[in-house]
Design a protein around this motif. Structure first.
Motif: not given
Length: 201
Positions: A88-94, A131-140, A142-145
């Motif tokens: 996502p940091s690369a997308w922020g340059l656009i 649950a911790v794996v699912v939470a990690g995936r959802r966190s990523r 959300q960051e993309w979103l």
């Protein structure tokens, strides 16, 4: 004059070799779990199957991993470490919102395509995933979103947020590219059009 070092003491050598052997065994166990998760799915992967695949006993698996969750976490970290994750940091340059959306979705869809087999089974067996794996995936996710939503007109509106969330979902990619055979680029253009229409309403 410096003292000349003598040979490594036998006990130290044996200790180092034992540590190396243990690390190799741990690696075999993680590799076996990853293989089974990606071929059978988490719900059908048992400790006994992992032990058989790794060529060790169940007791050896539990000596390295306290429980199945610890093994799953090690497996997940190992798999993710070999993936090219969306950035996502690369997308922020656009600056242009539509171009940022296209670039981000191509990045995300490429990740989905490369990891399709594993992610299909992980999604299918989500009840067996810690649950911790699912939470990690959802966190990523959300960051993309948030990175893709931020520059869009009307990004605070429920319709626009829903459109982008749908566009970034693995199940959307799975339907468009897996079930219906679209290329990633064709799928991206389709969902970008959907998002743009939502933003204009």
């Amino acid at each position: 004059m410096s003292e000349q070092q003598g040979p490594v003491p036998k006990r130290a050598y044996q200790k180092a070799k034992r540590a190396e052997d243990e690390q190799r065994t741990r690696g075999r166990i993680v590799d076996a779990a990853e293989h089974l998760h990606g071929s059978l799915g988490p719900a059908r992967t048992t400790v006994s199957a992992v032990a058989d695949c790794a060529g060790v006993t169940r007791a050896t698996v539990y000596r390295h991993f306290a429980d199945e969750e610890a093994l799953f976490l090690a497996c997940s970290r190992e798999w993710l470490s070999r993936q090219q994750l969306p950035d996502p940091s690369a997308w922020g340059l656009i600056d242009d919102p539509a171009e940022r959306l296209r670039t981000g979705l191509m990045d995300i869809y490429g990740f989905y395509r490369r990891g399709a087999q594993m992610m299909t089974l992980i999604h299918r067996d989500v009840e067996a995933v810690p649950a911790v794996v699912v939470a990690g995936r959802r966190s990523r996710e959300q960051e993309w979103l948030h990175a893709l939503l931020r520059p869009l007109p009307g990004h605070r509106r429920k319709l626009v947020r829903a459109a982008v969330a749908h566009a970034t979902s693995f199940t959307t990619w799975q339907s468009l590219c897996g079930a219906h055979g679209l290329s990633d680029r064709s799928a991206v253009e389709l969902v970008v059009g959907m998002v743009e229409r939502a933003a204009q309403r």
